[in-house]
Scaffold this active site. Structure first.
Site, PDB file in Angstrom:
ATOM      1  N   ARG A 226     -77.755 -16.987 -23.317  1.00 24.66           N
ATOM      2  CA  ARG A 226     -78.155 -15.450 -23.628  1.00 24.66           C
ATOM      3  C   ARG A 226     -78.829 -15.264 -24.755  1.00 24.66           C
ATOM      4  O   ARG A 226     -80.074 -14.874 -24.761  1.00 24.66           O
ATOM      5  CB  ARG A 226     -76.735 -14.195 -23.728  1.00 24.66           C
ATOM      6  CG  ARG A 226     -77.162 -13.223 -24.125  1.00 24.66           C
ATOM      7  CD  ARG A 226     -75.682 -12.361 -24.744  1.00 24.66           C
ATOM      8  NE  ARG A 226     -75.155 -12.982 -25.809  1.00 24.66           N
ATOM      9  CZ  ARG A 226     -75.306 -12.875 -26.932  1.00 24.66           C
ATOM     10  NH1 ARG A 226     -76.126 -11.996 -27.326  1.00 24.66           N
ATOM     11  NH2 ARG A 226     -74.749 -13.540 -27.780  1.00 24.66           N
ATOM     12  N   ARG A 250     -72.190 -24.865 -37.179  1.00 28.48           N
ATOM     13  CA  ARG A 250     -73.623 -24.504 -36.734  1.00 28.48           C
ATOM     14  C   ARG A 250     -74.407 -24.165 -37.886  1.00 28.48           C
ATOM     15  O   ARG A 250     -75.518 -24.132 -37.930  1.00 28.48           O
ATOM     16  CB  ARG A 250     -73.410 -23.379 -35.798  1.00 28.48           C
ATOM     17  CG  ARG A 250     -72.603 -23.905 -34.427  1.00 28.48           C
ATOM     18  CD  ARG A 250     -73.089 -22.661 -33.228  1.00 28.48           C
ATOM     19  NE  ARG A 250     -71.200 -22.034 -33.141  1.00 28.48           N
ATOM     20  CZ  ARG A 250     -71.245 -21.292 -32.443  1.00 28.48           C
ATOM     21  NH1 ARG A 250     -72.418 -20.354 -31.663  1.00 28.48           N
ATOM     22  NH2 ARG A 250     -69.987 -20.421 -32.442  1.00 28.48           N
ATOM     23  N   CYS A 385     -69.025 -16.060 -20.095  1.00 23.12           N
ATOM     24  CA  CYS A 385     -69.697 -16.124 -21.312  1.00 23.12           C
ATOM     25  C   CYS A 385     -70.913 -16.694 -21.395  1.00 23.12           C
ATOM     26  O   CYS A 385     -71.783 -16.904 -22.289  1.00 23.12           O
ATOM     27  CB  CYS A 385     -68.697 -16.296 -22.376  1.00 23.12           C
ATOM     28  SG  CYS A 385     -68.126 -17.916 -22.497  1.00 23.12           S
TER      29      CYS A 385
HETATM   30  N1  LIG Z   1     -68.366 -18.243 -29.210  1.00 22.13           N
HETATM   31  C1  LIG Z   1     -67.840 -18.483 -30.205  1.00 22.13           C
HETATM   32  C2  LIG Z   1     -67.366 -17.040 -30.922  1.00 22.13           C
HETATM   33  N2  LIG Z   1     -66.673 -16.215 -30.420  1.00 22.13           N
HETATM   34  C3  LIG Z   1     -66.472 -15.194 -31.133  1.00 22.13           C
HETATM   35  C4  LIG Z   1     -67.476 -15.201 -32.155  1.00 22.13           C
HETATM   36  C5  LIG Z   1     -67.814 -14.077 -32.844  1.00 22.13           C
HETATM   37  C6  LIG Z   1     -66.818 -13.195 -33.303  1.00 22.13           C
HETATM   38  C7  LIG Z   1     -66.678 -11.886 -32.493  1.00 22.13           C
HETATM   39  O1  LIG Z   1     -67.423 -11.833 -31.395  1.00 22.13           O
HETATM   40  O2  LIG Z   1     -65.984 -11.023 -32.768  1.00 22.13           O
HETATM   41  C8  LIG Z   1     -68.087 -16.434 -32.101  1.00 22.13           C
HETATM   42  C9  LIG Z   1     -68.997 -17.074 -33.024  1.00 22.13           C
HETATM   43  C10 LIG Z   1     -70.353 -16.586 -32.613  1.00 22.13           C
HETATM   44  O3  LIG Z   1     -70.835 -16.444 -31.519  1.00 22.13           O
HETATM   45  O4  LIG Z   1     -71.400 -16.620 -33.604  1.00 22.13           O
END
Ligand SMILES: NCc1[nH]cc(CCC(=O)O)c1CC(=O)O
Length: 454
Positions: A226, A250, A385
């Site tokens: 995405r 990251r 996702c």
């Molecule tokens: N995939 C990992 C993940 N799952 C949720 C979050 C962020 C927290 C949220 O969505 O509330 C993140 C980190 C990111 O994408 O930077």
């Protein structure tokens, strides 16, 4: 909504279904003086040395910090209920679990004070770490395919919880909604959706760079199709680097921010094999990117918001469905009527014990509506996702507005669609999501995004 007369603890066992352990009577009250009350962590697991102070918690204090457990003389009609919160071991998961625990405790206390409850209940959580499959699997995030790798083990523990031994019992799990499969999990229910944190994505770049100022051909790291597709649409010249790992890892991919990867950098330099086992993808090296894209919410919760060099507005970069929202999941046996459509109404949902009552009090209705629409859309598109789909719903002037982008994986083609509803309840929000999904399918979304629709 108001729960004026709640059954006192002594009458509660009547409502507890067989198989649900009766809770011990009120736990001994901490004798510490009120002014020595910690602002967090008790009785939630002690903060780890590297976890930042809690931010973004509305009234992030335990009931103890409110002086409730310290009032003297101790109110005999106040009962104390302790539950086990299962969590993954990552810094983000632990922080989110702690935030959720403190939020439920304090909002339930506020709720009862507001409704003048005579028989106050204190709900507290103890964190219990559960190792999940998603933490040990390797390979690009996009190919892990089936959603829910992170949630599966935790959910299993929750489902087992009713009959589990004391050491294994889990009563609640906190999930990032965006990591949670859009299909319901039989036996479990999302009893509360906490007030959404900032839903946007953020650019964390070297030298204060932004999407407009990144030099041509810059390397930008993300493991999300995405984000990759939307980045490519905004800046076709960028080189998208597939990265995964936890938030710190990251961030550490950005030149100049290597130290944020923490001990994992050392691990990587010393032992090739542990690196691969821990962090997956190929030849990853810290400091090899000019920027990465991450969720603002995660960065904020981890106290790393100051690393953000640009907030990406939803008009340019639509977040993942559910991004920024935390889902509090429990066994459906916590409610006599666990239908998700009625969970907003305590009189109809009828929680069987303090946990359910506290969760209904902690639920944030607007967030629930927004994520219901976003996830209904995802579900209708049968996408997870890892799909190149962005969606964001919010209430604007009495309407729930849902904006969606479906992208081709290379970002050269995009479908955008926005629609709204005035029906501000969960079924209405879900209908909006389904309607928008069907409009997008009519527009050719399935072929565009490579969705595998039956
Ligand atoms: N995939 C990992 C993940 N799952 C949720 C979050 C962020 C927290 C949220 O969505 O509330 C993140 C980190 C990111 O994408 O930077």
């Amino acid at each position: 909504m108001a729960r004026r007369s709640r059954s006192s603890p002594s009458t509660q066992p009547v409502l507890i279904p067989p198989g649900l352990r009766k809770l011990p009577p009120a736990a001994p009250v901490d004798a510490a003086p009120a002014d020595a009350a910690p602002t967090n962590t008790t009785p939630v697991a002690p903060a780890r040395p590297n976890t930042p102070p809690d931010r973004g918690v509305r009234a992030g204090r335990s009931a103890r910090a409110y002086g409730l457990s310290h009032t003297s003389p101790i109110r005999r009609d106040m009962s104390h209920h302790e539950y086990i919160l299962g969590t993954r071991g990552s810094a983000l998961a632990l922080t989110q679990s702690r935030i959720a625990a403190e939020t439920v405790t304090s909002l339930y206390t506020e709720h009862q004070a507001h409704h003048g409850a005579a028989d106050a209940e204190v709900v507290d959580f103890t964190l219990r770490t559960v190792k999940t499959e998603g933490d040990v699997l390797t390979g690009p995030l996009a190919t892990l395919g089936g959603t829910g790798v992170f949630a599966a083990a935790l959910r299993q523990r929750l489902l087992d919880g009713e009959n589990a031994s004391e050491e294994n019992r889990v009563d609640m799990a906190v999930h990032s909604l965006k990591d949670l499969p859009s299909a319901p999990c039989p036996g479990l229910v999302i009893a509360a959706t906490l007030k959404r944190e900032d839903p946007r994505d953020a650019l964390v770049a070297r030298d204060g760079l932004t999407l407009d100022t990144l030099p041509e051909g810059s390397r930008v790291g993300t493991g999300s199709p995405r984000r990759a597709a939307q980045l490519r649409a905004l800046r076709p010249d960028l080189e998208i680097v597939d990265i995964r790992g936890n938030v710190g890892t990251r961030i550490g991919r950005v030149k100049g921010l290597e130290e944020h990867a923490g001990k994992q950098v050392v691990l990587r330099q010393n032992t090739e094999t542990s690196e691969r086992a821990d962090h997956g993808v190929g030849t990853e090296r810290s400091g090899d990117c000019d920027a990465v894209v991450l969720a603002v919410s995660g960065l904020k919760r981890l106290g790393k918001e100051e690393l953000i060099t640009e907030y990406l507005d939803p008009t340019r970069m639509l977040p993942a469905p559910g991004q920024g929202a935390l889902a509090l999941e429990v066994r459906e046996s916590e409610f006599e009527n666990p239908d998700p459509a009625v969970l907003a109404d305590p009189e109809v949902a009828r929680p069987v014990r303090a946990l359910g009552r506290a969760l209904l009090a902690a639920n944030h209705h607007e967030t629930r509506l927004a994520v219901s629409a976003e996830r209904a859309l995802l579900r209708r598109l049968e996408a997870g996702c890892a799909a190149p789909i962005g969606a964001y719903a919010h209430v604007v002037e009495g309407d729930l507005v849902l904006s969606v982008v479906v992208a081709s994986p290379d970002g050269t083609d995009m479908l955008r669609h926005t629609s709204a509803t005035a029906e501000l309840d969960v079924p209405g929000a879900e209908r909006l999501g389904v309607r928008v999904a069907e409009d997008l399918l009519q527009m050719g979304a399935a072929a565009l995004a490579g969705l595998d629709l039956k």
